[in-house]
Design an enzyme around this catalytic site. Structure first.
Site, mmCIF file in Angstrom:
data_model
loop_
_atom_site.group_PDB
_atom_site.id
_atom_site.type_symbol
_atom_site.label_atom_id
_atom_site.label_comp_id
_atom_site.label_asym_id
_atom_site.label_seq_id
_atom_site.Cartn_x
_atom_site.Cartn_y
_atom_site.Cartn_z
ATOM 1 N N LYS B 22 -9.018 -16.327 -0.378
ATOM 2 C CA LYS B 22 -10.349 -16.229 -0.979
ATOM 3 C C LYS B 22 -11.407 -16.832 -0.066
ATOM 4 C CE LYS B 22 -10.416 -17.675 -5.276
ATOM 5 N NZ LYS B 22 -10.441 -16.695 -6.383
ATOM 6 N N ARG B 92 -12.445 -23.736 -7.128
ATOM 7 C CA ARG B 92 -11.318 -22.808 -7.335
ATOM 8 C C ARG B 92 -10.270 -23.002 -6.257
ATOM 9 N NH1 ARG B 92 -15.577 -18.929 -8.440
ATOM 10 N NH2 ARG B 92 -15.237 -17.873 -10.418
ATOM 11 N N GLY B 101 -3.980 -16.666 -11.237
ATOM 12 C CA GLY B 101 -3.772 -17.350 -12.512
ATOM 13 C C GLY B 101 -2.810 -18.518 -12.464
ATOM 14 N N MET B 103 -3.001 -21.319 -10.492
ATOM 15 C CA MET B 103 -3.562 -22.651 -10.275
ATOM 16 C C MET B 103 -4.883 -22.767 -11.035
ATOM 17 S SD MET B 103 -2.439 -23.404 -6.364
ATOM 18 C CE MET B 103 -3.043 -21.840 -5.781
ATOM 19 N N ARG B 336 -12.898 -6.075 -2.868
ATOM 20 C CA ARG B 336 -11.488 -5.851 -2.522
ATOM 21 C C ARG B 336 -11.250 -4.350 -2.472
ATOM 22 N NH1 ARG B 336 -9.300 -8.086 -8.359
ATOM 23 N NH2 ARG B 336 -10.541 -6.663 -9.589
ATOM 24 N N HIS B 455 24.449 14.595 -11.672
ATOM 25 C CA HIS B 455 24.280 16.042 -11.544
ATOM 26 C C HIS B 455 22.924 16.489 -12.071
ATOM 27 C CE1 HIS B 455 24.752 20.260 -12.935
ATOM 28 N NE2 HIS B 455 25.362 20.373 -11.759
ATOM 29 N N SER B 764 25.323 14.802 9.495
ATOM 30 C CA SER B 764 24.319 14.698 8.446
ATOM 31 C C SER B 764 24.775 13.599 7.484
ATOM 32 C CB SER B 764 24.168 16.030 7.716
ATOM 33 O OG SER B 764 23.192 15.903 6.711
ATOM 34 N N CYS B 831 20.980 14.191 4.403
ATOM 35 C CA CYS B 831 20.774 15.148 3.311
ATOM 36 C C CYS B 831 21.055 14.509 1.965
ATOM 37 C CB CYS B 831 21.603 16.403 3.514
ATOM 38 S SG CYS B 831 23.373 16.107 3.536
ATOM 39 N N TYR B 851 16.183 14.621 11.786
ATOM 40 C CA TYR B 851 15.504 15.189 10.626
ATOM 41 C C TYR B 851 15.955 14.503 9.342
ATOM 42 C CZ TYR B 851 19.786 17.812 9.608
ATOM 43 O OH TYR B 851 21.079 18.150 9.320
#
Lengths: 875, 875
Positions: B22, B92, B101, B103, B336, B455, B764, B831, B851
């Site tokens: 921050k 802060r 949240g 601290m 942000r 399946h 493969s 694959c 690939y």
């Protein structure tokens, strides 16, 4: 210039590559001064060049053969084509690696129309001379000239028929002389040449033929099957023929330097006067005991005995020897290491060391570990076995030859055994932990499904009970209480026999022979223990098994499974309540019922083990194995639990799995139900504390987590174990150590062993599962195709029997190295079935394992195998 | 001397370690000239020293804070405890890594009995001033003094009750002033001190409290959970308070620099005049559209818009911005990166590049590949969804929001869809290949069992059909044609909806919103294709799927399964005859019936693929999957085959397996029944030859052998393939190439890839099976415990969804290296289902795969992921 031809006296046993096995051995025997019929060896290099030269003997080789032949004639004192006492030779192949029967042989070479007469005169036995000649023509015709050998055989048969004779031996000299003429006519007819009369031509043609036979079809197939290279060629041995059938001063025989059945250090064998080697085998005349030779030919006997001793001393091994006496002169024809029974092997090994012939290490190397099995289990009487009807062959799952009445349900078997005192054989499609009591009372166990590491096989080996598993020809109808093989039906109460060492199953009863273990066994085992560096533990779940293993020399328990204990009648209901509990509280309540019982189990084992290490594996199998399967059983359980059937049935079927081997089991149970691990830890630690207090044994329990694949599983389960154990130890006020380790049986655990070792005090390879996962087939299902894999040569050996060193072994080696990279003192063992298999034990030694663990009856095998591994390491 | 306190203007975004996230962000905004309420950051190093100093602010730090505070007063033009316009600050925490949240925070610090009056005067709003003061006392009491905050809340409630008020906002200035007195009394009562009136003391105590909160319990737990180190400490930001609720020249709002729903490049947001930030969120007043600000505060709007643009230019990212206007002065409070829909993300990425703001590579890095899914599938209408009854949640197996009438049998679904035109959802415990036609007609598929690669899941993804798998809360009664969830019963024909992207199942019908794919999609995909070096293929078994994949940019087929084709009604009977054949001749006869049909299958695919590579896998599943299971079905088949029921039944049950996943399947079928591989090879090669002839495409079929684990399996099966293929090609007279390769899906194959590559043209990776075997659990069975593994943190991610890089990935990496060690040009792909998952695609790129192959709908995801992997490699 390359030397292509060697006299026997020019070679030795180290020259197998050049001279072939047979040539090198004959040279070796010659060198140690034995009376070997002399000869020459034409080298394997000559064979290779023969092919380069277009399959012809080239001039300089011919010259070299002839020159060496001259020397041979001098040595033998006979001449090729000699008038008086003609030199006859054999021509035989002999490759570096023996290929029995694959290549060609020619005997009696040197005979022709003239020398046959000389031989008849010299031997004073025309029948012998013409029989030798007709055999030579027949062999030469077949091997060298490629004349169909049936043509000769047909004429031989015709001759006998014409003369009303039944056997070849009844043919007279005249008949044989006539046959020689007919045989020569066949050659002339088929090949258009006269049968070669010049012994030198005969020799050259025969050598060429033997060289050619290196590449005949059956030799090529044989080499393919046996992984023998095709480019090493064969040598050719040309050896002087000697005859044991030239008169009463001749004889032939076979003898062992020690008794091959008992191992006694005394010549053992048979001989025949005036006979050929094949007569001893053929059984037409009854050979005499070799002792008789002492009376018949005392000098020959003495000389022979001396030679046998010389051979044993030279080879440091019991020998199997062939000899021939020709006209009062002894010839040693062949010697080789003799085959023997297990008992003989043991005695010979021990005695040879006592005689100072060999070292202890050499003695150990003489005894194949696997053969110890034969010494520890009963065998079938051989004569009785010959008459038995074989029903089929399954896997030789657990050795021992036994018989008994068939029962298909464990409870029936128990009743028959306990109430009626019957010998029983439990026959099932497959066994499950529920059958454990029936298996305990059975003489033998027979299943039609499952592999070498199926439940039946593993449990049977643990108990030392004979077992044939996966005998797929059996159709087992359990409900109907019978099984069938083809037309044969075997009903409950019928008698069968089975041999767990061969896998064969027989109808009816067969006499058995009990094993007798001699003192030599303990002596050899003692030597093994002196030599080996790897420890041997056992897989045992009961005090009885543990004691058995201790008696066999086990040095601890490497695997104590805890699930078999869950099946006991008195506790299965608590176990089922635990499994079907709706919440943690209900589960813990059920576990509290089991706890005291489990504690007693472990106390029993700790007491037997007297402080030796005991590795206890936490619950491993999927929970549904403990539940009933049929509707009736589920209804019964629902009633006894006071829940409705539908709910229970849903719960039971909810636990079913597609692939139980790959399901919710092992440490996955401990992750989802840590209460179970906590209960088991409590039972182990409390038992150990109490035994320590009661008996003073220094118990250091080793708690083993199964099926770890993920580091976080290890930390999670270990946390529960350590919290429980530390609390109990602290509360007891007793000082006690314990270890927490893991099985390595999941490939991922092997791959990440560095990480896992950070949390594990020890590793134990579970090679059954590791093999299953690494290959991706389950031991039970693989049984359906593994035979075909072995048949087609895809597998050399069943990887569930002997560790697949290349694949599974690579993972193990990786795991050992990774594990010790983060924990250098990591203790590593193996508790899969492979732990008692000699090749696997050797592998375990080589990759640095601290111990192997196997079923009690395999402990001696493992001890010997571990010693041999250590010896080989130093060789 | 170490500097412990920084003005915002002294830091920048690179100093997150020292100033916290921050603090560094506020510094960065300050530096680019934005009107940020100024302040100072006390560094994380001060926090660490704070603990060394015994949790006290040491003297020199106090001095440094006070000196910096002076500078801040100058910058702000206000004074701590100032009479006129007192300086108020917030205190802060702000660690390097955001811990929202966790601290503590103190607001409005600087108020006391005097400054509250000044504030009331200055703001002309006493209610505001006292409300601020009572909030400050409450927060300070809680955070700094550890007074139970419920004591304050209780008094607040009591005050409202006394005055008959419902909301805090209804409290008057008088009420609040009274409350301030009561709050101070609470502090006095509980802590025995007067509420601190000195702002400097307030500040020092607050800074200490924030430092201490670094080690409060929830912060420690949070860091443990999120793997944040405990030794990095937090910074403390002391920032000037600004108020948007001091009058009508004040306002507060939130805006996005572009439209987060559509991506349009236009400010999008809301604001409220005279309000606090929380009012915008609270919904008590309705905020106005940010456009309205242009009318209300034109100068502020212009300034704000300019700032937004500046922020976007600076961060090169769409911003989500909070602002406040205090007395006509704009303050930027926070910025942000803004969350956005998938459509917006796509448009923003493409347009930002067009605007010259970012490179193509940066544009690609802005689009998470997984989000493309949202662009390609329908979604539920959000409003309608809110009203729907959720039945349960299963695995998000295949995306898409759909609804339809429930059917439990494939044939019923087909009938309902084809004859009555119904939208149907097929609901089953699990699907099997027999259900394929029913799955094809269904809008969605729902199963109660099975995992992400069951399946149902695999087939549904292949077809792009929505699927929720393994929804275990469902009790499915297929025979009875209903399912139940608790008390709810859903019968055949009832309507349900399901979202395969979330895994949720709903009762009844829910409106859906269709996806709209803009031109931006093609543009971004084009850029991905320019960048990536790894190819993307698809898993497709039919011409329809293949065409779908081509449309999505697939460059070939990486996996064409051949088994689905076997289930077609017209051929299943021939397939069954083949399986149940008694001998090779009968099997070949049945295969000859199948051959022409298989050939047509392949021709269809080759034609669609127009010469792009097609990898066809030989038959993989165990044969029993093709057989009927119930007695009735077996009887029917027996009749149709003309064999007796008993024989057929025995044959069928003989094929059952304990662990089908580890059974007789894959290349093991080809080893035991080479006829099948020969038939499939014939079908492939003949189809390729015919397509080549008919259409001129240069087809180079790639024949893939599944489940290789042993080198000799490879040589054995390949021999049959090559003999068949070469013969057909030679007979055809056409020149054609083809490849023979293997799946790597068995751990042993990975371990011995050097050897296997000698015989394989390509590899493969079948990462579904490889994951199963490496972990030793099956995807279907793991579903029962994998949730618990994720819950307990044993798994970070489901290894069936994203590749387990540490374990399975280690094997893959090993395999790639070993394979290329013996065949350097080895083509390697994947694959398994992982081929379409972005993290896995990146891993595949990194280990050098050529690939990836995935289901058609995931092809765009894989293309984008491959491009991003390449970009990351160069970063």
């Amino acid at each position: 210039m390359e030397k292509y031809v060697y006299l026997f006296s020019e070679g030795d046993t180290s020259m197998k590559g050049l001279l072939g096995g047979k040539g090198a051995d004959l040279a070796e025997m010659t060198n140690i001064g034995l009376p070997v019929p002399q000869g020459m060896t034409i080298t394997t290099k000559a064979c290779l060049r023969f092919y380069d030269e277009g399959e012809k003997i080239w001039d300089s080789l011919r010259d070299e053969i002839l020159q060496t032949l001259k020397k041979l004639e001098e040595i033998a004192g006979k001449k090729f084509a000699g008038k008086d006492d003609p030199l006859l030779v054999s021509v035989r192949s002999g490759a570096k690696i023996s290929m029995p029967g694959m290549m060609d042989t020619v005997l009696n070479l040197g005979l022709n129309d003239e020398t046959v007469v000389s031989l008849a005169n010299k031997s004073n036995n025309p029948r012998f001379a013409y029989d030798s000649y007709r055999r030579f023509i027949q062999m030469f015709g077949d091997v060298v000239l490629s004349v169909d050998k049936d043509l000769f055989e047909d004429e031989l048969e015709a001759m006998k028929e014409r003369n009303g004779l039944a056997f070849d031996t009844e043919l007279t000299a005249e008949n044989l002389k006539e046959l020689v003429g007919i045989f020569k006519a066949i050659v002339k007819d088929k090949k258009g040449i006269d049968f070669p009369q010049d012994p030198v031509e005969q020799l050259m043609l025969s050598v060429e033929a033997v060289f050619r036979s290196w590449n005949n079809n059956r030799a090529i197939v044989y080499r393919n099957l046996n992984d023998i290279p095709h480019d090493i060629g064969t040598a050719v041995n040309v050896q002087v023929m000697v005859f044991g059938n030239m008169g009463d001063d001749c004889s032939t025989g076979v003898a062992f330097s020690r008794n091959p059945a008992t191992g006694e250090n005394k010549l053992f064998g048979e001989f025949l006067i005036n006979a050929q080697g094949e007569d001893v085998v053929a059984g037409i005349r009854t050979p005499q005991n070799i002792d008789e030779l002492k009376n018949v030919m005392p000098e020959i006997y003495e000389q022979f005995a001396e030679n046998c001793l010389k051979l044993e001393q030279h080879y440091k091994e019991m020998q199997d020897i062939e000899f021939t006496v020709e006209n009062g002169k002894l010839y040693m024809l062949q010697t080789r290491s003799g085959k023997r029974t297990a008992a003989a092997a043991l005695r010979i090994a021990v005695e040879m060391h006592r005689e100072g012939l060999i070292t202890k290490e050499e003695a150990l190397m003489k005894m194949e570990p696997e053969r110890l099995d034969q010494l520890l289990h009963p065998m079938f009487d051989e004569e009785d076995l010959k008459r038995a009807t074989e029903l089929g062959k399954g896997l030789a799952a657990s050795p021992g030859a036994v018989g008994g009445q068939v029962y298909f349900y464990a409870e029936d078997a128990v009743k028959a055994a306990k109430e009626f005192g019957q010998q029983v054989v439990l026959v099932r499609k497959e066994t499950s932990p529920e059958d454990i009591e029936g298996m305990t009372v059975a003489q033998g166990i027979l299943t039609s499904r499952g592999g070498m590491t199926s439940h039946a096989a593993v449990v049977a080996r643990g108990m030392g009970t004979a077992c044939v598993a996966g005998c797929e020809v059996l159709n087992v109808y359990e409900k109907e209480k019978y099984f069938s093989v083809g037309d044969i039906v075997v009903k409950e109460g019928d008698f069968i026999s089975l041999d767990g060492g061969t896998g064969k199953v027989y109808l009816g009863e067969i006499k058995t022979v009990s094993p007798t273990v001699s003192g030599d066994f303990e002596v050899l085992m003692g030597w093994a223990d002196e030599v080996r560096t790897m420890r041997v533990r056992t897989n045992a779940d009961t005090p009885r098994d543990a004691q058995q293993a201790i008696d066999f020399g086990a040095e601890g328990i490497g695997l104590c499974r805890t699930e078999h204990m869950f099946f006991d009648e008195t506790r299965i209901s608590a176990v089922r309540k635990m499994i079907l509990a709706k919440d943690v509280a209900a589960r813990e309540a059920a576990l509290n019922e089991i706890l005291p019982m489990q504690k007693e189990d472990f106390k029993g084992i700790f007491k037997v083990m007297k402080g030796l290490p005991v590795t206890i594996r936490l619950l491993d199998p999927p929970l549904h194995e403990f539940l009933p399967h049929t509707e009736a059983e589920i209804r019964e359980l629902a009633d006894s639990m006071g829940v409705d059937f539908k709910t229970l049935n849903e719960r039971v079927s909810g636990l079913q799995e597609f692939n139980p081997m790959l399901g919710h089991r092992g440490c996955r149970l401990a992750v989802t139900y840590p209460e179970i691990a906590v209960m088991q830890t409590s039972a182990i630690i409390e038992a150990a504390l109490e035994v320590k207090k009661e008996d003073g044994y220094n118990v250091v329990p080793e708690i083993m987590i199964p099926l770890i694949g993920v580091f976080e599983e290890m930390t999670y389960v270990k946390k529960h174990i350590v919290e429980t154990a530390d609390r109990l130890i602290q509360n007891s006020g007793i000082q006690m150590d314990y270890l927490v380790g893991t099985m390595i049986e999941i490939p991922r655990a092997a791959l990440l062993s560095d990480e896992i070792a950070e949390e594990a005090d020890f590793f134990s390879f579970g090679t059954n599962d590791l093999t299953q996962m690494t290959y991706g087939f389950s031991r039970d299902d693989a049984n359906k195709f593994i035979w075909e894999y072995l048949d087609k040569g895809i597998f050399e050996k069943d990887p569930f029997t002997t560790i697949d060193q290349k694949g599974v072994g690579k993972l193990m080696d990786m795991s050992v190295k990774l594990g010790r990279s983060t924990r250098p003192d990591l203790k590593i063992g193996i508790c899969g079935e492979h732990g008692g298999e000699p090749a696997s034990v050797e592998f375990c030694h080589n990759i640095g394992l601290n111990y192997v663990s196997c079923s009690p009856f395999r402990v001696p095998i493992a001890r010997l195998a571990a010693a041999r591994a250590k010896i080989k390491e130093n060789m």
